[in-house]
Write an enzyme that holds these catalytic residues in place. Sequence first.
Site, short mmCIF file in Angstrom:
data_model
loop_
_atom_site.label_atom_id
_atom_site.label_comp_id
_atom_site.label_asym_id
_atom_site.label_seq_id
_atom_site.Cartn_x
_atom_site.Cartn_y
_atom_site.Cartn_z
N CYS A 79 3.94 2.50 -4.12
CA CYS A 79 4.73 1.27 -4.06
C CYS A 79 5.66 1.18 -5.28
O CYS A 79 5.20 0.94 -6.40
CB CYS A 79 3.80 0.06 -4.00
SG CYS A 79 4.62 -1.53 -4.16
N CYS A 82 5.76 -2.18 -7.08
CA CYS A 82 4.53 -2.36 -7.86
C CYS A 82 4.69 -1.75 -9.25
O CYS A 82 4.22 -2.30 -10.25
CB CYS A 82 3.33 -1.72 -7.16
SG CYS A 82 2.92 -2.43 -5.56
#
Length: 323
Positions: A79, A82
């Site tokens: 991700c 993230c």
Amino acid sequence: MQPRNMSMSGVVDLAAVKAAQEAKAKAEQARAEAARQGGAGAVSPADLVIDVDEATFERDVLQRSTEVPVVIDFWAEWCQPCKQLSPVLEQLAVEYNGRFVLAKIDVDANQMLMQQFGIQGIPAVFAVVAGQALPLFQGAAGEAQIRQTLDQLVTVAEQRFGLTGLTVDADAEPGGEQAPAQPAGPYDAALNAAAQALDAGDLGGAIQAYKNVLADDPAHPEAKLGLAQAELLQRVQGVDPQRVRKEAAEKPADVQAQIAAADLDLVGGHVEDAFGRLIETVGRTAGDDRDAVRLRLLELFEVVGAEDPRVIAARRALARALF
């Protein structure tokens, strides 16, 4: 995806109120124990950011949340957002110096936790305070917005739950601090019996169990809160909300109609409405009627909690209405 901000207001969750009182008591006990041991209990800055999995979740998140707000960063290696968000959260965890702890959960390795929190996409950030989960935001967020959300979180944690955070000591050993074990209290059996009765829907049994504790210790905070909650639930059990509200609207001078409507207001989460209704009724009554309304209002204060800002404001308004 646009960030989804948390809301710190809303209905009165009776289970959350009980958890708040328990968290306050545990936090006070922990602080007292730390003071008795001459300041023991400080954590290392390294303990402010921790990796959590399904095996350690109860200890590192649920139990820890009775001492300090725990912010959860749900992330994954693949991700990219993230990877941008996580360093900001880690930096802020250190900067906030113990006012919250950051727990990092890899969703790929902890699918069960992802499902339990209802995660639809990542990054997703939650908080757990006194065992109660709060969604903070999902998706990318700027640092200013994150700071604002964290400021709200730590304020609510302190005002409603009595959680003032952890003491951080740069010289403390990482992982060395553990919450002191709490001995069983003299009323634990009675309080557990009350909780079991509530779970079983036996409001009368719960009320009696709480009264048994209060007969011996009239100031016991958990028993006072539990009794106020159980009696409120018993009063609204089986009532017709439409009929109660219709009577209250048609009969503003009917004290019992206003009291019954205030109970429904509170259970429905309309805290200010419940308080305001009864304070207005106090202002236009006298004698026994006024006393009945005042006493019910004090009971509702017990349910919400003496330190809640809405209770503090209502107490001032009640004093003006009385005097």
